[in-house]
Design a protein around this motif. Structure first.
Motif, PDB file in Angstrom:
ATOM      1  N   LEU A 152      25.777 -64.313 -28.384  1.00 38.77           N
ATOM      2  CA  LEU A 152      24.486 -63.896 -27.837  1.00 38.77           C
ATOM      3  C   LEU A 152      24.463 -62.412 -27.489  1.00 38.77           C
ATOM      4  CD1 LEU A 152      23.757 -66.929 -25.486  1.00 38.77           C
ATOM      5  CD2 LEU A 152      22.945 -66.562 -27.821  1.00 38.77           C
ATOM      6  N   GLY A 153      25.578 -61.718 -27.661  1.00 34.61           N
ATOM      7  CA  GLY A 153      25.641 -60.303 -27.322  1.00 34.61           C
ATOM      8  C   GLY A 153      25.711 -59.389 -28.524  1.00 34.61           C
ATOM      9  N   ASN A 154      25.978 -59.954 -29.688  1.00 29.60           N
ATOM     10  CA  ASN A 154      26.057 -59.165 -30.912  1.00 29.60           C
ATOM     11  C   ASN A 154      24.691 -59.156 -31.586  1.00 29.60           C
ATOM     12  OD1 ASN A 154      26.552 -58.045 -33.432  1.00 29.60           O
ATOM     13  ND2 ASN A 154      28.526 -59.056 -33.684  1.00 29.60           N
ATOM     14  N   PRO A 155      24.017 -58.010 -31.666  1.00 30.01           N
ATOM     15  CA  PRO A 155      22.665 -57.986 -32.247  1.00 30.01           C
ATOM     16  C   PRO A 155      22.614 -58.378 -33.710  1.00 30.01           C
ATOM     17  CG  PRO A 155      23.489 -55.749 -31.908  1.00 30.01           C
ATOM     18  CD  PRO A 155      24.455 -56.673 -31.237  1.00 30.01           C
ATOM     19  N   HIS A 156      23.760 -58.365 -34.381  1.00 33.45           N
ATOM     20  CA  HIS A 156      23.780 -58.711 -35.797  1.00 33.45           C
ATOM     21  C   HIS A 156      23.809 -60.227 -36.031  1.00 33.45           C
ATOM     22  CE1 HIS A 156      24.305 -54.511 -36.875  1.00 33.45           C
ATOM     23  NE2 HIS A 156      25.347 -54.431 -36.048  1.00 33.45           N
ATOM     24  N   ILE A 157      24.224 -60.998 -35.044  1.00 28.00           N
ATOM     25  CA  ILE A 157      24.333 -62.446 -35.240  1.00 28.00           C
ATOM     26  C   ILE A 157      23.540 -63.246 -34.218  1.00 28.00           C
ATOM     27  CG2 ILE A 157      26.617 -62.238 -36.282  1.00 28.00           C
ATOM     28  CD1 ILE A 157      27.798 -63.185 -33.645  1.00 28.00           C
ATOM     29  N   VAL A 158      22.943 -62.590 -33.219  1.00 29.43           N
ATOM     30  CA  VAL A 158      22.271 -63.342 -32.157  1.00 29.43           C
ATOM     31  C   VAL A 158      21.100 -64.149 -32.701  1.00 29.43           C
ATOM     32  CG1 VAL A 158      20.811 -61.355 -31.544  1.00 29.43           C
ATOM     33  CG2 VAL A 158      21.203 -63.187 -29.874  1.00 29.43           C
ATOM     34  N   ASN A 159      20.362 -63.599 -33.658  1.00 25.95           N
ATOM     35  CA  ASN A 159      19.228 -64.340 -34.201  1.00 25.95           C
ATOM     36  C   ASN A 159      19.681 -65.510 -35.072  1.00 25.95           C
ATOM     37  OD1 ASN A 159      16.671 -62.997 -33.321  1.00 25.95           O
ATOM     38  ND2 ASN A 159      17.647 -61.202 -34.232  1.00 25.95           N
ATOM     39  N   PHE A 160      20.846 -65.377 -35.720  1.00 22.73           N
ATOM     40  CA  PHE A 160      21.407 -66.522 -36.438  1.00 22.73           C
ATOM     41  C   PHE A 160      21.768 -67.639 -35.458  1.00 22.73           C
ATOM     42  CE2 PHE A 160      22.309 -63.082 -39.497  1.00 22.73           C
ATOM     43  CZ  PHE A 160      21.804 -63.649 -40.651  1.00 22.73           C
ATOM     44  N   SER A 161      22.335 -67.234 -34.316  1.00 23.06           N
ATOM     45  CA  SER A 161      22.720 -68.220 -33.306  1.00 23.06           C
ATOM     46  C   SER A 161      21.502 -68.954 -32.766  1.00 23.06           C
ATOM     47  CB  SER A 161      23.452 -67.518 -32.155  1.00 23.06           C
ATOM     48  OG  SER A 161      24.603 -66.834 -32.608  1.00 23.06           O
ATOM     49  N   LEU A 162      20.418 -68.232 -32.509  1.00 22.78           N
ATOM     50  CA  LEU A 162      19.207 -68.856 -31.983  1.00 22.78           C
ATOM     51  C   LEU A 162      18.534 -69.730 -33.046  1.00 22.78           C
ATOM     52  CD1 LEU A 162      17.695 -65.843 -29.980  1.00 22.78           C
ATOM     53  CD2 LEU A 162      19.024 -67.773 -29.104  1.00 22.78           C
ATOM     54  N   ALA A 163      18.542 -69.265 -34.285  1.00 24.53           N
ATOM     55  CA  ALA A 163      17.933 -70.055 -35.361  1.00 24.53           C
ATOM     56  C   ALA A 163      18.702 -71.355 -35.573  1.00 24.53           C
ATOM     57  CB  ALA A 163      17.895 -69.246 -36.654  1.00 24.53           C
ATOM     58  N   PHE A 164      20.024 -71.318 -35.369  1.00 24.39           N
ATOM     59  CA  PHE A 164      20.810 -72.545 -35.506  1.00 24.39           C
ATOM     60  C   PHE A 164      20.415 -73.568 -34.450  1.00 24.39           C
ATOM     61  CE2 PHE A 164      24.444 -75.199 -34.361  1.00 24.39           C
ATOM     62  CZ  PHE A 164      24.738 -75.774 -35.588  1.00 24.39           C
ATOM     63  N   ILE A 165      20.103 -73.103 -33.228  1.00 24.45           N
ATOM     64  CA  ILE A 165      19.653 -74.029 -32.182  1.00 24.45           C
ATOM     65  C   ILE A 165      18.375 -74.730 -32.628  1.00 24.45           C
ATOM     66  CG2 ILE A 165      18.901 -74.240 -29.789  1.00 24.45           C
ATOM     67  CD1 ILE A 165      20.518 -71.762 -29.139  1.00 24.45           C
ATOM     68  N   SER A 166      17.449 -73.966 -33.200  1.00 20.07           N
ATOM     69  CA  SER A 166      16.204 -74.554 -33.686  1.00 20.07           C
ATOM     70  C   SER A 166      16.470 -75.555 -34.799  1.00 20.07           C
ATOM     71  CB  SER A 166      15.267 -73.445 -34.186  1.00 20.07           C
ATOM     72  OG  SER A 166      14.053 -73.981 -34.664  1.00 20.07           O
ATOM     73  N   LEU A 239      14.874 -64.197 -23.175  1.00 15.85           N
ATOM     74  CA  LEU A 239      13.639 -63.535 -22.707  1.00 15.85           C
ATOM     75  C   LEU A 239      13.168 -62.470 -23.699  1.00 15.85           C
ATOM     76  CD1 LEU A 239      14.349 -63.131 -18.873  1.00 15.85           C
ATOM     77  CD2 LEU A 239      12.892 -64.811 -19.997  1.00 15.85           C
ATOM     78  N   GLY A 240      13.552 -62.662 -24.964  1.00 17.91           N
ATOM     79  CA  GLY A 240      13.142 -61.705 -25.986  1.00 17.91           C
ATOM     80  C   GLY A 240      13.961 -60.435 -26.010  1.00 17.91           C
ATOM     81  N   ALA A 241      15.012 -60.342 -25.184  1.00 13.92           N
ATOM     82  CA  ALA A 241      15.824 -59.128 -25.128  1.00 13.92           C
ATOM     83  C   ALA A 241      16.864 -59.133 -26.236  1.00 13.92           C
ATOM     84  CB  ALA A 241      16.508 -59.035 -23.762  1.00 13.92           C
ATOM     85  N   GLY A 242      17.501 -57.987 -26.422  1.00 15.87           N
ATOM     86  CA  GLY A 242      18.580 -57.892 -27.405  1.00 15.87           C
ATOM     87  C   GLY A 242      18.136 -58.036 -28.836  1.00 15.87           C
ATOM     88  N   GLY A 243      16.907 -57.638 -29.154  1.00 17.57           N
ATOM     89  CA  GLY A 243      16.414 -57.726 -30.526  1.00 17.57           C
ATOM     90  C   GLY A 243      16.073 -59.130 -30.959  1.00 17.57           C
ATOM     91  N   THR A 244      15.717 -60.011 -30.001  1.00 21.03           N
ATOM     92  CA  THR A 244      15.395 -61.402 -30.342  1.00 21.03           C
ATOM     93  C   THR A 244      13.913 -61.719 -30.173  1.00 21.03           C
ATOM     94  OG1 THR A 244      15.844 -62.157 -28.065  1.00 21.03           O
ATOM     95  CG2 THR A 244      17.692 -62.135 -29.614  1.00 21.03           C
ATOM     96  N   SER A 245      13.114 -60.725 -29.844  1.00 17.63           N
ATOM     97  CA  SER A 245      11.695 -60.977 -29.588  1.00 17.63           C
ATOM     98  C   SER A 245      10.972 -61.388 -30.871  1.00 17.63           C
ATOM     99  CB  SER A 245      11.038 -59.714 -29.014  1.00 17.63           C
ATOM    100  OG  SER A 245       9.664 -59.941 -28.748  1.00 17.63           O
ATOM    101  N   THR A 246      10.149 -62.404 -30.759  1.00 22.73           N
ATOM    102  CA  THR A 246       9.317 -62.843 -31.877  1.00 22.73           C
ATOM    103  C   THR A 246       7.869 -62.417 -31.622  1.00 22.73           C
ATOM    104  OG1 THR A 246       8.866 -64.998 -30.852  1.00 22.73           O
ATOM    105  CG2 THR A 246      10.810 -64.829 -32.280  1.00 22.73           C
ATOM    106  N   PHE A 247       7.018 -62.664 -32.588  1.00 18.71           N
ATOM    107  CA  PHE A 247       5.628 -62.231 -32.461  1.00 18.71           C
ATOM    108  C   PHE A 247       4.940 -62.944 -31.298  1.00 18.71           C
ATOM    109  CE2 PHE A 247       1.132 -61.965 -33.585  1.00 18.71           C
ATOM    110  CZ  PHE A 247       1.018 -60.615 -33.897  1.00 18.71           C
ATOM    111  N   VAL A 248       5.231 -64.217 -31.106  1.00 17.65           N
ATOM    112  CA  VAL A 248       4.604 -64.959 -30.014  1.00 17.65           C
ATOM    113  C   VAL A 248       5.112 -64.460 -28.673  1.00 17.65           C
ATOM    114  CG1 VAL A 248       4.324 -67.237 -28.968  1.00 17.65           C
ATOM    115  CG2 VAL A 248       4.220 -66.987 -31.446  1.00 17.65           C
ATOM    116  N   ILE A 249       6.405 -64.124 -28.578  1.00 21.81           N
ATOM    117  CA  ILE A 249       6.934 -63.565 -27.330  1.00 21.81           C
ATOM    118  C   ILE A 249       6.238 -62.253 -27.008  1.00 21.81           C
ATOM    119  CG2 ILE A 249       8.985 -62.551 -26.264  1.00 21.81           C
ATOM    120  CD1 ILE A 249      10.664 -64.637 -27.639  1.00 21.81           C
ATOM    121  N   GLN A 250       6.041 -61.415 -28.015  1.00 16.11           N
ATOM    122  CA  GLN A 250       5.318 -60.163 -27.789  1.00 16.11           C
ATOM    123  C   GLN A 250       3.887 -60.427 -27.332  1.00 16.11           C
ATOM    124  OE1 GLN A 250       5.524 -57.539 -31.196  1.00 16.11           O
ATOM    125  NE2 GLN A 250       7.343 -56.543 -30.380  1.00 16.11           N
TER     126      GLN A 250
END
Length: 291
Positions: A152-166, A239-250
């Motif tokens: 969750l701290g690496n900006p290169h893989i954090v979105n992969f980690s979140l997408a896997f949860i989904s 909370l959308g931090a760390g480069g994880t913000s989506t359009f709906v969060i914005q």
């Protein structure tokens, strides 16, 4: 008062149609119209002091690259959704066959969908934690320390980690939908294919896939809309931090953090138009009638 059969029939039809139409107007059409009206105003969400600005909010959206930049994060959820759909179809085919204990496996795979999103995120926080997370502990236990990451701290893989949860959460729903569709395919088709000497892959390609065409179309629509509307998992986790913000969060931040409900409403309308556009393209290109 004696009423004719025709009059009674029309009264019953009118009664059954009035309530659904009234609910549709009150909870769908009116809010949509109000949303479009608010998108044409400058409003802070408090009171009724709404300044008419016309299409200025839409102009701001299309001239601010940072707003549309969030869609690149939605792409992770779309790719994950496609992978989830393919894997769910595979498991549905397996669990629809003669497998011992298949009902137990169905329940276990469907359980994540029943869990609340907040509970799911809290659980995966304990999975992804850098120090005591079960994932890094497991990798260390099997000698793969080099694979341990700041999930969750690496900006290169954090979105992969979140997408896997989904993917993990909604996999069971996709599988159950496919199982229901598979059970509607007549067994006579499979028996005829065996008599003709068709193999497993040929049976899947020429019988199963064509029979699931409409269901696959539905799943792709759900995948697309779910990816574009991704909100709960990245918001609760980061909370959308760390480069994880989506359009709906914005959009939510624009309304409740920056108190610009006019611009937020315009962003919601734009998102709706984008969803409808991609659904139309998908139906025309991928699932043309008679194809």
């Amino acid at each position: 008062m004696n009423l004719s059969y025709k009059t009674q029939k029309y009264m019953i039809l009118f009664g059954f149609l009035t309530i659904p139409l009234a609910l549709l107007g009150a909870f769908s059409l009116y809010p949509a119209a109000a949303l479009f009206y608010f998108s044409l105003t400058d409003w802070d969400g408090i009171g009724f002091d709404q300044s008419w600005v016309g299409f200025a909010n839409y102009k701001e959206i299309f001239t601010r690259p940072d707003i549309f930049a969030a869609f690149k994060n939605n792409l992770y959820y779309f790719i994950g959704g496609l992978l989830q759909t393919a894997v769910a179809l595979y498991f549905a085919v397996v669990l629809n066959g003669r497998l011992k204990g298949k009902y137990v496996f169905r329940v276990l795979l469907f359980l994540p969908y029943v869990l609340h999103s907040v509970a799911t995120v809290i659980m995966f926080k304990n999975v992804y934690h850098a120090e005591y997370g079960s994932l890094n502990i497991f990798l260390g236990a099997i000698g793969l320390e080099s694979w341990q990451q700041l999930w969750l701290g690496n900006p290169h893989i954090v979105n992969f980690s979140l997408a896997f949860i989904s993917m993990w959460k909604y996999f069971g729903l996709s599988m159950v939908i496919f199982i229901g569709a598979l059970q509607s395919i007549p067994n006579d088709l499979y028996e005829a294919s065996k008599i003709d000497g068709a193999g497993s892959w040929q049976t899947f390609r020429f019988i199963t896939l064509p029979s699931l065409r409409k269901v696959i179309e539905l799943m792709l629509v759900l995948t697309l809309t779910g990816a574009l509307e991704a909100f709960d998992i990245p918001y609760v986790m980061m909370l959308g931090a760390g480069g994880t913000s989506t359009f709906v969060i914005q959009t939510v931040d624009m309304a409740f953090k920056f108190e610009n409900f006019g611009l937020a409403s315009a962003m919601a309308v734009v998102l709706l138009m984008i969803v409808l556009f991609f659904i139309a393209i998908q139906r025309k290109v991928l699932f043309r009638e008679g194809k």
